[in-house]
Design a protein around this motif. Structure first.
Motif, PDB file in Angstrom:
ATOM      1  N   ARG A  18       0.831  -1.209   0.000  1.00 27.72           N
ATOM      2  CA  ARG A  18       0.000   0.000   0.000  1.00 27.72           C
ATOM      3  C   ARG A  18       0.864   1.256   0.000  1.00 27.72           C
ATOM      4  O   ARG A  18       0.537   2.246  -0.662  1.00 27.72           O
ATOM      5  CB  ARG A  18      -0.925   0.010   1.214  1.00 27.72           C
ATOM      6  CG  ARG A  18      -1.958   1.149   1.171  1.00 27.72           C
ATOM      7  CD  ARG A  18      -3.019   0.947   2.232  1.00 27.72           C
ATOM      8  NE  ARG A  18      -4.134   1.845   2.030  1.00 27.72           N
ATOM      9  CZ  ARG A  18      -4.304   2.985   2.714  1.00 27.72           C
ATOM     10  NH1 ARG A  18      -3.409   3.358   3.611  1.00 27.72           N
ATOM     11  NH2 ARG A  18      -5.358   3.753   2.483  1.00 27.72           N
ATOM     12  N   GLU A  19       1.968   1.213   0.733  1.00 25.82           N
ATOM     13  CA  GLU A  19       2.876   2.360   0.743  1.00 25.82           C
ATOM     14  C   GLU A  19       3.408   2.632  -0.656  1.00 25.82           C
ATOM     15  O   GLU A  19       3.533   3.793  -1.071  1.00 25.82           O
ATOM     16  CB  GLU A  19       4.033   2.105   1.706  1.00 25.82           C
ATOM     17  CG  GLU A  19       3.624   2.154   3.174  1.00 25.82           C
ATOM     18  CD  GLU A  19       4.772   1.796   4.091  1.00 25.82           C
ATOM     19  OE1 GLU A  19       5.865   1.480   3.570  1.00 25.82           O
ATOM     20  OE2 GLU A  19       4.585   1.827   5.320  1.00 25.82           O
ATOM     21  N   GLN A  20       3.703   1.590  -1.400  1.00 27.13           N
ATOM     22  CA  GLN A  20       4.179   1.767  -2.772  1.00 27.13           C
ATOM     23  C   GLN A  20       3.092   2.353  -3.652  1.00 27.13           C
ATOM     24  O   GLN A  20       3.359   3.211  -4.508  1.00 27.13           O
ATOM     25  CB  GLN A  20       4.659   0.420  -3.336  1.00 27.13           C
ATOM     26  CG  GLN A  20       5.923  -0.116  -2.672  1.00 27.13           C
ATOM     27  CD  GLN A  20       6.327  -1.469  -3.217  1.00 27.13           C
ATOM     28  OE1 GLN A  20       5.618  -2.073  -4.017  1.00 27.13           O
ATOM     29  NE2 GLN A  20       7.483  -1.954  -2.778  1.00 27.13           N
ATOM     30  N   ARG A  24       3.308   5.895  -5.621  1.00 30.09           N
ATOM     31  CA  ARG A  24       3.073   6.011  -7.064  1.00 30.09           C
ATOM     32  C   ARG A  24       1.985   7.028  -7.362  1.00 30.09           C
ATOM     33  O   ARG A  24       2.074   7.798  -8.325  1.00 30.09           O
ATOM     34  CB  ARG A  24       2.691   4.647  -7.645  1.00 30.09           C
ATOM     35  CG  ARG A  24       3.872   3.698  -7.835  1.00 30.09           C
ATOM     36  CD  ARG A  24       3.503   2.562  -8.773  1.00 30.09           C
ATOM     37  NE  ARG A  24       2.435   1.739  -8.236  1.00 30.09           N
ATOM     38  CZ  ARG A  24       2.622   0.660  -7.482  1.00 30.09           C
ATOM     39  NH1 ARG A  24       3.851   0.281  -7.174  1.00 30.09           N
ATOM     40  NH2 ARG A  24       1.598  -0.041  -7.045  1.00 30.09           N
ATOM     41  N   ALA A  25       0.944   7.031  -6.527  1.00 30.46           N
ATOM     42  CA  ALA A  25      -0.158   7.971  -6.746  1.00 30.46           C
ATOM     43  C   ALA A  25       0.322   9.414  -6.643  1.00 30.46           C
ATOM     44  O   ALA A  25       0.000  10.252  -7.495  1.00 30.46           O
ATOM     45  CB  ALA A  25      -1.277   7.711  -5.735  1.00 30.46           C
ATOM     46  N   PHE A  26       1.119   9.715  -5.617  1.00 27.81           N
ATOM     47  CA  PHE A  26       1.589  11.086  -5.442  1.00 27.81           C
ATOM     48  C   PHE A  26       2.584  11.479  -6.531  1.00 27.81           C
ATOM     49  O   PHE A  26       2.586  12.618  -6.999  1.00 27.81           O
ATOM     50  CB  PHE A  26       2.211  11.264  -4.059  1.00 27.81           C
ATOM     51  CG  PHE A  26       1.197  11.505  -2.982  1.00 27.81           C
ATOM     52  CD1 PHE A  26       0.578  12.735  -2.863  1.00 27.81           C
ATOM     53  CD2 PHE A  26       0.836  10.498  -2.106  1.00 27.81           C
ATOM     54  CE1 PHE A  26      -0.371  12.969  -1.881  1.00 27.81           C
ATOM     55  CE2 PHE A  26      -0.114  10.711  -1.115  1.00 27.81           C
ATOM     56  CZ  PHE A  26      -0.713  11.954  -1.008  1.00 27.81           C
ATOM     57  N   VAL A  27       3.417  10.546  -6.949  1.00 25.60           N
ATOM     58  CA  VAL A  27       4.354  10.845  -8.033  1.00 25.60           C
ATOM     59  C   VAL A  27       3.588  11.150  -9.317  1.00 25.60           C
ATOM     60  O   VAL A  27       3.891  12.109 -10.029  1.00 25.60           O
ATOM     61  CB  VAL A  27       5.322   9.665  -8.250  1.00 25.60           C
ATOM     62  CG1 VAL A  27       6.098   9.843  -9.550  1.00 25.60           C
ATOM     63  CG2 VAL A  27       6.297   9.556  -7.085  1.00 25.60           C
ATOM     64  N   HIS A  49      -7.116   6.676  -8.242  1.00 25.88           N
ATOM     65  CA  HIS A  49      -6.272   6.474  -7.061  1.00 25.88           C
ATOM     66  C   HIS A  49      -7.121   6.448  -5.787  1.00 25.88           C
ATOM     67  O   HIS A  49      -6.843   5.671  -4.864  1.00 25.88           O
ATOM     68  CB  HIS A  49      -5.225   7.582  -6.963  1.00 25.88           C
ATOM     69  CG  HIS A  49      -4.140   7.484  -7.986  1.00 25.88           C
ATOM     70  ND1 HIS A  49      -3.442   6.320  -8.219  1.00 25.88           N
ATOM     71  CD2 HIS A  49      -3.637   8.408  -8.859  1.00 25.88           C
ATOM     72  CE1 HIS A  49      -2.545   6.530  -9.172  1.00 25.88           C
ATOM     73  NE2 HIS A  49      -2.647   7.781  -9.575  1.00 25.88           N
ATOM     74  N   SER A  50      -8.127   7.290  -5.728  1.00 26.61           N
ATOM     75  CA  SER A  50      -8.977   7.348  -4.531  1.00 26.61           C
ATOM     76  C   SER A  50      -9.712   6.032  -4.328  1.00 26.61           C
ATOM     77  O   SER A  50      -9.812   5.530  -3.201  1.00 26.61           O
ATOM     78  CB  SER A  50      -9.975   8.497  -4.659  1.00 26.61           C
ATOM     79  OG  SER A  50      -9.311   9.738  -4.759  1.00 26.61           O
ATOM     80  N   ILE A  51     -10.225   5.465  -5.405  1.00 27.56           N
ATOM     81  CA  ILE A  51     -10.939   4.190  -5.297  1.00 27.56           C
ATOM     82  C   ILE A  51      -9.989   3.078  -4.889  1.00 27.56           C
ATOM     83  O   ILE A  51     -10.292   2.254  -4.024  1.00 27.56           O
ATOM     84  CB  ILE A  51     -11.629   3.858  -6.630  1.00 27.56           C
ATOM     85  CG1 ILE A  51     -12.777   4.849  -6.893  1.00 27.56           C
ATOM     86  CG2 ILE A  51     -12.168   2.430  -6.628  1.00 27.56           C
ATOM     87  CD1 ILE A  51     -13.435   4.686  -8.237  1.00 27.56           C
ATOM     88  N   GLN A  52      -8.813   3.063  -5.491  1.00 31.19           N
ATOM     89  CA  GLN A  52      -7.849   2.001  -5.207  1.00 31.19           C
ATOM     90  C   GLN A  52      -7.306   2.074  -3.788  1.00 31.19           C
ATOM     91  O   GLN A  52      -7.206   1.060  -3.088  1.00 31.19           O
ATOM     92  CB  GLN A  52      -6.698   2.065  -6.204  1.00 31.19           C
ATOM     93  CG  GLN A  52      -5.627   0.997  -5.980  1.00 31.19           C
ATOM     94  CD  GLN A  52      -4.441   1.155  -6.901  1.00 31.19           C
ATOM     95  OE1 GLN A  52      -4.076   2.266  -7.268  1.00 31.19           O
ATOM     96  NE2 GLN A  52      -3.843   0.042  -7.292  1.00 31.19           N
ATOM     97  N   LEU A 168      -4.404  13.713  -1.361  1.00 28.73           N
ATOM     98  CA  LEU A 168      -4.523  13.504  -2.810  1.00 28.73           C
ATOM     99  C   LEU A 168      -5.271  14.667  -3.451  1.00 28.73           C
ATOM    100  O   LEU A 168      -4.886  15.162  -4.514  1.00 28.73           O
ATOM    101  CB  LEU A 168      -5.250  12.190  -3.089  1.00 28.73           C
ATOM    102  CG  LEU A 168      -4.501  10.900  -2.756  1.00 28.73           C
ATOM    103  CD1 LEU A 168      -5.439   9.702  -2.826  1.00 28.73           C
ATOM    104  CD2 LEU A 168      -3.323  10.703  -3.694  1.00 28.73           C
ATOM    105  N   ALA A 169      -6.353  15.097  -2.799  1.00 28.33           N
ATOM    106  CA  ALA A 169      -7.129  16.212  -3.331  1.00 28.33           C
ATOM    107  C   ALA A 169      -6.307  17.492  -3.353  1.00 28.33           C
ATOM    108  O   ALA A 169      -6.406  18.291  -4.294  1.00 28.33           O
ATOM    109  CB  ALA A 169      -8.401  16.411  -2.494  1.00 28.33           C
TER     110      ALA A 169
END
Length: 266
Positions: A18-20, A24-27, A49-52, A168-169
């Motif tokens: 999950r950390e990975q 990845r989402a933030f990158v 990304h939010s759903i995942q 994320l938002a």
């Protein structure tokens, strides 16, 4: 081993995975902080990304338009888009309140709240979700939109997930506004209106593809998105080419079939 580190190898592996995913989402979202990017594609990636990451059944995003009203710019499904429409029609709901107050609004069970009677009544008849968590897209304390996390079953969202969703938002908000425009003091609504206009073209393109290929709108959007990403093109640009007939819709179907055959041969 640290005091709070799990001794279960599977738990440590899951946490590391999950950390990975979070990294990845933030990158990926941070990569939008360039001179030229596709705002609608950014919104679509934020939803994915939010759903995942947050175990939501669906998600949607509303932005404030040039006239100060709210409009849906991205949704993961037709049910999610319907939830946004019901709020707009009722003039009330978690997302509307989230934008008005610039604060997160969480509702564990819509059927057990009396905060928005018109919206709740409409959801009881037509809605598919029981809990909603709305997170603001904020600029200097003022909300320019909201990310809605939707769940089919009632229940709270853990505080850590809410914090991650807000982060994320916030990153996506920076991407939407583009820091150069902020520094120059340009009108934020002008940039948002451009994104909203692109959304109209994308909806038109989805209709063209759906009618031509005989597929649902969600599948038509997937073809449009896959083609744009596979060819490193802006989503709105491909949609505009479809609408103006500069790009044959059959090209998207052919590209999808080739990709599926390649995956099947591996």
């Amino acid at each position: 081993m640290g005091q709070f580190e799990s001794r279960d190898p599977e738990a440590r592996s899951a946490a590391g995975g999950r950390e990975q995913q979070v990294a990845r989402a933030f990158v990926e979202l941070a990569d939008t902080l360039v001179d030229d990017y596709d705002t609608i594609d950014l919104m679509d990636r934020l939803i994915a990304h939010s759903i995942q990451l947050l175990a939501s059944d669906a998600a949607a995003i509303m932005l404030v338009d040039a006239s100060g009203g709210l409009r849906t710019v991205a949704a993961s499904s037709e049910d999610a888009e319907l939830m946004e429409l019901l709020q707009l029609q009722a003039g009330e709901g978690p997302c509307v309140e989230c934008v008005r107050t610039s604060s997160a609004v969480t509702v564990d069970d819509l059927s057990a709240t009396d905060r928005w009677p018109r919206f709740v009544a409409a959801v009881a008849v037509r809605g598919a979700f029981r809990s909603v968590h709305a997170l603001p897209l904020r600029l200097r304390g003022e909300a320019i939109g909201a990310l809605n996390l939707l769940h089919r079953s009632p229940g709270p969202l853990p505080a850590d997930d809410l914090a991650l969703g807000q982060a994320l938002a916030d990153v996506a908000t920076i991407g939407i506004l583009a820091e150069r425009a902020i520094r120059r003091g340009e009108i934020v609504a002008e940039q948002l209106q451009s994104a909203l206009n692109s959304r109209v073209v994308i909806e038109q393109a989805k209709g063209v593809i759906a009618q031509h290929a005989g597929v649902p709108m969600a599948q038509a959007f997937e073809q449009l998105r896959s083609y744009s990403r596979g060819n490193n093109l802006r989503l709105a640009e491909v949609a505009r080419d479809i609408v103006t007939r500069r790009l044959d819709p059959r090209t998207l179907s052919a590209a999808r079939d080739i990709a599926e055959r390649r995956r099947g041969s591996r």
